[in-house]
Write an enzyme that holds these catalytic residues in place. Sequence first.
Site, PDB file in Angstrom:
ATOM      1  N   LYS A  19       0.828  -1.218   0.000  1.00  0.00           N
ATOM      2  CA  LYS A  19       0.000   0.000   0.000  1.00  0.00           C
ATOM      3  C   LYS A  19       0.860   1.265   0.000  1.00  0.00           C
ATOM      4  O   LYS A  19       0.533   2.238  -0.691  1.00  0.00           O
ATOM      5  CB  LYS A  19      -0.933  -0.022   1.220  1.00  0.00           C
ATOM      6  CG  LYS A  19      -1.870   1.160   1.305  1.00  0.00           C
ATOM      7  CD  LYS A  19      -3.026   0.868   2.230  1.00  0.00           C
ATOM      8  CE  LYS A  19      -2.605   0.682   3.667  1.00  0.00           C
ATOM      9  NZ  LYS A  19      -2.370   1.956   4.368  1.00  0.00           N
ATOM     10  N   ARG A  93     -10.993   3.086   8.976  1.00  0.00           N
ATOM     11  CA  ARG A  93     -10.651   1.705   9.330  1.00  0.00           C
ATOM     12  C   ARG A  93     -11.870   0.973   9.908  1.00  0.00           C
ATOM     13  O   ARG A  93     -11.815  -0.230  10.102  1.00  0.00           O
ATOM     14  CB  ARG A  93      -9.576   1.687  10.424  1.00  0.00           C
ATOM     15  CG  ARG A  93      -8.155   1.939   9.997  1.00  0.00           C
ATOM     16  CD  ARG A  93      -7.341   0.672   9.931  1.00  0.00           C
ATOM     17  NE  ARG A  93      -6.034   0.636  10.559  1.00  0.00           N
ATOM     18  CZ  ARG A  93      -4.967   1.340  10.240  1.00  0.00           C
ATOM     19  NH1 ARG A  93      -5.019   2.289   9.357  1.00  0.00           N
ATOM     20  NH2 ARG A  93      -3.816   1.120  10.827  1.00  0.00           N
ATOM     21  N   ARG A 127      12.160 -11.471   7.088  1.00  0.00           N
ATOM     22  CA  ARG A 127      13.266 -10.753   7.732  1.00  0.00           C
ATOM     23  C   ARG A 127      13.838 -11.551   8.913  1.00  0.00           C
ATOM     24  O   ARG A 127      13.109 -11.974   9.802  1.00  0.00           O
ATOM     25  CB  ARG A 127      12.743  -9.404   8.232  1.00  0.00           C
ATOM     26  CG  ARG A 127      13.817  -8.566   8.898  1.00  0.00           C
ATOM     27  CD  ARG A 127      13.387  -7.153   9.041  1.00  0.00           C
ATOM     28  NE  ARG A 127      12.168  -7.044   9.826  1.00  0.00           N
ATOM     29  CZ  ARG A 127      11.668  -5.886  10.244  1.00  0.00           C
ATOM     30  NH1 ARG A 127      12.290  -4.770   9.946  1.00  0.00           N
ATOM     31  NH2 ARG A 127      10.559  -5.846  10.937  1.00  0.00           N
ATOM     32  N   ARG A 160      12.369 -11.241  14.766  1.00  0.00           N
ATOM     33  CA  ARG A 160      11.730 -10.378  15.774  1.00  0.00           C
ATOM     34  C   ARG A 160      10.344 -10.938  16.052  1.00  0.00           C
ATOM     35  O   ARG A 160       9.727 -11.518  15.154  1.00  0.00           O
ATOM     36  CB  ARG A 160      11.581  -8.964  15.232  1.00  0.00           C
ATOM     37  CG  ARG A 160      12.896  -8.284  15.021  1.00  0.00           C
ATOM     38  CD  ARG A 160      12.724  -6.762  15.088  1.00  0.00           C
ATOM     39  NE  ARG A 160      14.019  -6.180  14.828  1.00  0.00           N
ATOM     40  CZ  ARG A 160      14.295  -5.383  13.804  1.00  0.00           C
ATOM     41  NH1 ARG A 160      13.345  -5.005  12.991  1.00  0.00           N
ATOM     42  NH2 ARG A 160      15.502  -4.908  13.626  1.00  0.00           N
ATOM     43  N   ARG A 171      -1.968 -10.326  13.096  1.00  0.00           N
ATOM     44  CA  ARG A 171      -2.156  -8.955  12.576  1.00  0.00           C
ATOM     45  C   ARG A 171      -3.050  -8.964  11.344  1.00  0.00           C
ATOM     46  O   ARG A 171      -3.920  -8.106  11.190  1.00  0.00           O
ATOM     47  CB  ARG A 171      -0.791  -8.353  12.203  1.00  0.00           C
ATOM     48  CG  ARG A 171      -0.120  -7.669  13.376  1.00  0.00           C
ATOM     49  CD  ARG A 171       1.339  -7.405  13.086  1.00  0.00           C
ATOM     50  NE  ARG A 171       1.574  -6.465  12.000  1.00  0.00           N
ATOM     51  CZ  ARG A 171       2.742  -6.352  11.358  1.00  0.00           C
ATOM     52  NH1 ARG A 171       3.740  -7.127  11.673  1.00  0.00           N
ATOM     53  NH2 ARG A 171       2.886  -5.457  10.416  1.00  0.00           N
TER      54      ARG A 171
HETATM   55  P1  AMP Z   1      -0.625   2.723  10.342  1.00  0.00           P
HETATM   56  O1  AMP Z   1       0.663   3.429  10.071  1.00  0.00           O
HETATM   57  O2  AMP Z   1      -1.718   3.076   9.364  1.00  0.00           O
HETATM   58  O3  AMP Z   1      -0.469   1.232  10.497  1.00  0.00           O
HETATM   59  O4  AMP Z   1      -1.144   3.253  11.752  1.00  0.00           O
HETATM   60  C1  AMP Z   1      -0.417   3.050  12.937  1.00  0.00           C
HETATM   61  C2  AMP Z   1      -1.377   2.892  14.119  1.00  0.00           C
HETATM   62  O5  AMP Z   1      -2.182   4.080  14.253  1.00  0.00           O
HETATM   63  C3  AMP Z   1      -2.384   1.768  13.966  1.00  0.00           C
HETATM   64  O6  AMP Z   1      -1.865   0.533  14.378  1.00  0.00           O
HETATM   65  C4  AMP Z   1      -3.513   2.242  14.859  1.00  0.00           C
HETATM   66  O7  AMP Z   1      -3.220   2.005  16.229  1.00  0.00           O
HETATM   67  C5  AMP Z   1      -3.500   3.742  14.633  1.00  0.00           C
HETATM   68  N1  AMP Z   1      -4.431   4.126  13.548  1.00  0.00           N
HETATM   69  C6  AMP Z   1      -4.105   4.556  12.302  1.00  0.00           C
HETATM   70  N2  AMP Z   1      -5.206   4.828  11.574  1.00  0.00           N
HETATM   71  C7  AMP Z   1      -6.256   4.555  12.377  1.00  0.00           C
HETATM   72  C8  AMP Z   1      -7.674   4.617  12.208  1.00  0.00           C
HETATM   73  N3  AMP Z   1      -8.229   4.997  11.055  1.00  0.00           N
HETATM   74  N4  AMP Z   1      -8.458   4.266  13.264  1.00  0.00           N
HETATM   75  C9  AMP Z   1      -7.923   3.870  14.428  1.00  0.00           C
HETATM   76  N5  AMP Z   1      -6.596   3.775  14.649  1.00  0.00           N
HETATM   77  C10 AMP Z   1      -5.766   4.116  13.645  1.00  0.00           C
END
Ligand code: AMP
Length: 227
Positions: A19, A93, A127, A160, A171
């Site tokens: 992505k 999300r 990794r 890791r 995940r």
């Molecule tokens: P990402 O870089 O998109 O994986 O975001 C890192 C972390 O931010 C995620 O694991 C969530 O804890 C939080 N996060 C990002 N976007 C959202 C969202 N739309 N709703 C809720 N939590 C978010």
Amino acid sequence: MAVRPLLRAVIMGPPGSGKGTVSSRIVKHFALKHLSSGDLLRDNMQRRTEIGVIAKTYIDQGKLIPDDLMTRLMLSEVQKLHPYNWLLDGFPRTVPQAEALENTCQIDTVINLDVPFETIKQRLTARWIHPSSGRVYNLEFSPPKNAGIDDITGEPLVQRDDDKPETVTKRLKAYEAQTKPVLEYYQKKGILESFSGTETNKIWPQVHAFLQTKLPDVSQQEAASQR
Ligand code: AMP
């Protein structure tokens, strides 16, 4: 007269689906503004804003930020993007987030990267590290000379916790559980466009061709004007 945006898009895809790469290519080729919820949260955490401090407590536990907080943060940024073409990344999300977004503005298209779980698992578990030196190997791109062994010291390599197959599966399952309803929500609205494949370089041309039906590729125009 206000300039109406030509394209208001969302990109969705699990971790390891490519992505990030596809988003940056879209931004480059179609000159869209890119708004990533993860980047926005990290910026707030770094600046220790009120939202950043609260967000950190959730992110540190591997949890999603509550919808009301996330929606407030993102929608105020979305409003600033109003006259431009844009791409949202990481938001919405959840269905309540998608509904809140829809109450603020219309979404034209949702790009979904559909990469098989097995492919993602292979990528994310490739990794391996040598703990004492920090040397990093990737089974696909830079494998050790002997499987599981550091090239220099001959000591064993480890994964890791985050990269272990069981963690990666967890995940991916969590992503699927959270986002499936969001994909269904957009499917019902008739704006979901899914692109399937196992390689980013094969998915990208499909995404590119689709977006070219909506917007001109400005990188081609720029190249032409320099000729
Ligand atoms: P990402 O870089 O998109 O994986 O975001 C890192 C972390 O931010 C995620 O694991 C969530 O804890 C939080 N996060 C990002 N976007 C959202 C969202 N739309 N709703 C809720 N939590 C978010």
